[in-house]
Motif scaffolding. Structure first.
Motif, PDB file in Angstrom:
ATOM      1  N   PHE A  54       0.856  -1.296   0.011  1.00  0.00           N
ATOM      2  CA  PHE A  54       0.044  -0.068  -0.056  1.00  0.00           C
ATOM      3  C   PHE A  54       1.128   1.090   0.104  1.00  0.00           C
ATOM      4  N   VAL A  55       1.889   1.401   0.770  1.00  0.00           N
ATOM      5  CA  VAL A  55       2.777   2.423   0.774  1.00  0.00           C
ATOM      6  C   VAL A  55       3.559   2.517  -0.395  1.00  0.00           C
ATOM      7  N   GLY A  56       3.782   1.751  -0.924  1.00  0.00           N
ATOM      8  CA  GLY A  56       4.736   1.660  -2.492  1.00  0.00           C
ATOM      9  C   GLY A  56       3.577   2.191  -3.458  1.00  0.00           C
ATOM     10  N   VAL A  57       2.516   1.747  -3.426  1.00  0.00           N
ATOM     11  CA  VAL A  57       1.210   2.355  -4.352  1.00  0.00           C
ATOM     12  C   VAL A  57       1.135   3.716  -4.098  1.00  0.00           C
ATOM     13  N   PHE A  58       1.111   4.347  -2.718  1.00  0.00           N
ATOM     14  CA  PHE A  58       0.947   5.426  -2.499  1.00  0.00           C
ATOM     15  C   PHE A  58       2.041   6.352  -3.084  1.00  0.00           C
ATOM     16  N   VAL A  59       3.393   6.117  -2.810  1.00  0.00           N
ATOM     17  CA  VAL A  59       4.545   6.674  -3.377  1.00  0.00           C
ATOM     18  C   VAL A  59       4.354   6.796  -4.823  1.00  0.00           C
ATOM     19  N   ALA A  60       4.154   5.797  -5.682  1.00  0.00           N
ATOM     20  CA  ALA A  60       4.155   5.763  -6.858  1.00  0.00           C
ATOM     21  C   ALA A  60       2.924   6.727  -7.510  1.00  0.00           C
ATOM     22  N   GLY A  61       1.909   6.576  -6.724  1.00  0.00           N
ATOM     23  CA  GLY A  61       0.614   7.331  -7.291  1.00  0.00           C
ATOM     24  C   GLY A  61       1.009   8.706  -7.219  1.00  0.00           C
ATOM     25  N   TYR A  62       1.652   9.234  -5.868  1.00  0.00           N
ATOM     26  CA  TYR A  62       1.919  10.600  -5.517  1.00  0.00           C
ATOM     27  C   TYR A  62       3.109  11.195  -6.639  1.00  0.00           C
ATOM     28  N   LEU A  63       4.025  10.203  -7.065  1.00  0.00           N
ATOM     29  CA  LEU A  63       4.749  10.837  -8.237  1.00  0.00           C
ATOM     30  C   LEU A  63       4.191  10.820  -9.549  1.00  0.00           C
ATOM     31  N   MET A  64       2.980  10.285  -9.738  1.00  0.00           N
ATOM     32  CA  MET A  64       2.256  10.263 -11.056  1.00  0.00           C
ATOM     33  C   MET A  64       1.125  11.313 -10.786  1.00  0.00           C
ATOM     34  N   GLN A  65       1.234  12.345  -9.624  1.00  0.00           N
ATOM     35  CA  GLN A  65       0.410  13.370  -9.457  1.00  0.00           C
ATOM     36  C   GLN A  65      -0.969  13.344  -8.955  1.00  0.00           C
ATOM     37  N   ILE A  66      -1.174  12.001  -8.599  1.00  0.00           N
ATOM     38  CA  ILE A  66      -2.570  11.587  -7.866  1.00  0.00           C
ATOM     39  C   ILE A  66      -2.466  12.113  -6.530  1.00  0.00           C
ATOM     40  N   PRO A  67      -3.414  13.051  -6.093  1.00  0.00           N
ATOM     41  CA  PRO A  67      -3.730  13.515  -4.746  1.00  0.00           C
ATOM     42  C   PRO A  67      -3.427  12.505  -3.674  1.00  0.00           C
ATOM     43  N   GLY A  68      -2.780  12.712  -2.654  1.00  0.00           N
ATOM     44  CA  GLY A  68      -2.466  12.076  -1.593  1.00  0.00           C
ATOM     45  C   GLY A  68      -3.800  11.653  -0.805  1.00  0.00           C
ATOM     46  N   MET A  69      -4.866  12.497  -0.804  1.00  0.00           N
ATOM     47  CA  MET A  69      -5.945  12.275  -0.126  1.00  0.00           C
ATOM     48  C   MET A  69      -6.656  10.974  -0.232  1.00  0.00           C
ATOM     49  N   ILE A  70      -6.640  10.478  -1.466  1.00  0.00           N
ATOM     50  CA  ILE A  70      -7.356   9.172  -1.767  1.00  0.00           C
ATOM     51  C   ILE A  70      -7.012   8.036  -1.148  1.00  0.00           C
ATOM     52  N   PHE A  71      -5.358   8.087  -0.803  1.00  0.00           N
ATOM     53  CA  PHE A  71      -4.347   7.003  -0.355  1.00  0.00           C
ATOM     54  C   PHE A  71      -4.570   7.198   1.203  1.00  0.00           C
ATOM     55  N   VAL A  72      -4.897   8.299   1.607  1.00  0.00           N
ATOM     56  CA  VAL A  72      -5.160   8.636   3.332  1.00  0.00           C
ATOM     57  C   VAL A  72      -6.580   7.922   3.570  1.00  0.00           C
ATOM     58  N   VAL A  73      -7.423   8.331   2.764  1.00  0.00           N
ATOM     59  CA  VAL A  73      -8.831   7.677   3.056  1.00  0.00           C
ATOM     60  C   VAL A  73      -8.838   6.202   2.948  1.00  0.00           C
ATOM     61  N   ALA A  74      -8.204   5.658   1.842  1.00  0.00           N
ATOM     62  CA  ALA A  74      -8.198   4.220   1.762  1.00  0.00           C
ATOM     63  C   ALA A  74      -7.316   3.638   2.970  1.00  0.00           C
ATOM     64  N   ALA A  75      -6.239   4.104   3.507  1.00  0.00           N
ATOM     65  CA  ALA A  75      -5.966   3.573   4.655  1.00  0.00           C
ATOM     66  C   ALA A  75      -6.653   3.673   5.803  1.00  0.00           C
ATOM     67  N   LEU A  76      -7.469   4.677   6.234  1.00  0.00           N
ATOM     68  CA  LEU A  76      -8.108   4.822   7.164  1.00  0.00           C
ATOM     69  C   LEU A  76      -9.266   3.670   7.020  1.00  0.00           C
ATOM     70  N   LEU A  77      -9.786   3.529   5.960  1.00  0.00           N
ATOM     71  CA  LEU A  77     -10.979   2.817   5.671  1.00  0.00           C
ATOM     72  C   LEU A  77     -10.555   1.140   5.987  1.00  0.00           C
ATOM     73  N   GLY A  78      -9.403   0.940   5.586  1.00  0.00           N
ATOM     74  CA  GLY A  78      -8.865  -0.319   5.415  1.00  0.00           C
ATOM     75  C   GLY A  78      -8.391  -0.903   6.883  1.00  0.00           C
ATOM     76  N   TRP A  79      -7.664  -0.010   7.759  1.00  0.00           N
ATOM     77  CA  TRP A  79      -6.927  -0.262   8.914  1.00  0.00           C
ATOM     78  C   TRP A  79      -7.563   0.369  10.139  1.00  0.00           C
TER      79      TRP A  79
END
Length: 190
Positions: A54-79
């Motif tokens: 998940f953290v690796g996908v977060f890092v890759a996605g942010y490098l691809m200019q995907i806003p970090g908010m979606i990753f934060v929400v997914a982490a909160l919903l998952g864990w």
């Protein structure tokens, strides 16, 4: 090669790499990997491997200019709010660090070389109080990739950048963690 020519090459390389990463992140075949449902299922995977992926996908996605908010929400919903908040914090910090080094490696500190008086005045404030400036920008703009690019190109040193990011990410992630259930219920997304 003259310094002016080198600046233009760095700018062209930065635009080219940035555009390539952005288009990769919005490519129809890759886009499903950055949607909330996929990220949530990734977060639901048990064990350290799921967290690391998940953290690796977060890092890759942010490098691809995907806003970090979606990753934060997914982490909160998952864990959940505690573990998810910590994973979101680590992912946000590592994504910021990776983005810093990627942008700095390609673009250098192009904005610090601009001769415009207004730009010099704004960067002077950043030079005077770099940690405080990064804290404020991180707190209010959180993981917005658009804010990140000019900040790194300004020439802010890594140490103030990482300290400011560490402190500036705490409040937004805590607020999102504490209010996510309420917002999800309010929007009927639970």
């Amino acid at each position: 090669m003259s310094e002016d020519v080198l600046k233009y090459w760095r700018l062209a390389a930065l635009v080219g790499v940035g555009a390539a990463l952005y288009f990769a992140g919005t490519h129809p075949e890759l886009q499903p990997y950055f949607e909330l449902d996929y990220l949530r299922s990734l977060a639901d995977q048990a064990g350290m491997a799921g967290m690391a992926t998940f953290v690796g996908v977060f890092v890759a996605g942010y490098l691809m200019q995907i806003p970090g908010m979606i990753f934060v929400v997914a982490a909160l919903l998952g864990w959940g709010p505690i573990a998810g908040g910590l994973i979101a914090f680590v992912g946000a910090l590592l994504a910021s660090v990776a983005n810093f080094w990627a942008v700095r490696a390609v673009g250098g500190s192009l904005l610090s070389e601009v001769e415009n008086d207004w730009v010099k005045k704004m960067l002077g404030k950043l030079d005077d109080h770099p940690v405080r400036t990064v804290v404020v920008l991180r707190t209010f703009f959180f993981m917005n990739p658009v804010m990140h690019l000019p900040l790194v190109l300004s020439g802010v040193p890594f140490r103030p950048y990482i300290i400011g990011s560490l402190v500036g990410l705490i409040a937004p992630i805590a607020v999102i963690s504490l209010s996510l259930d309420t917002v999800m219920a309010w929007l009927n997304l639970g």
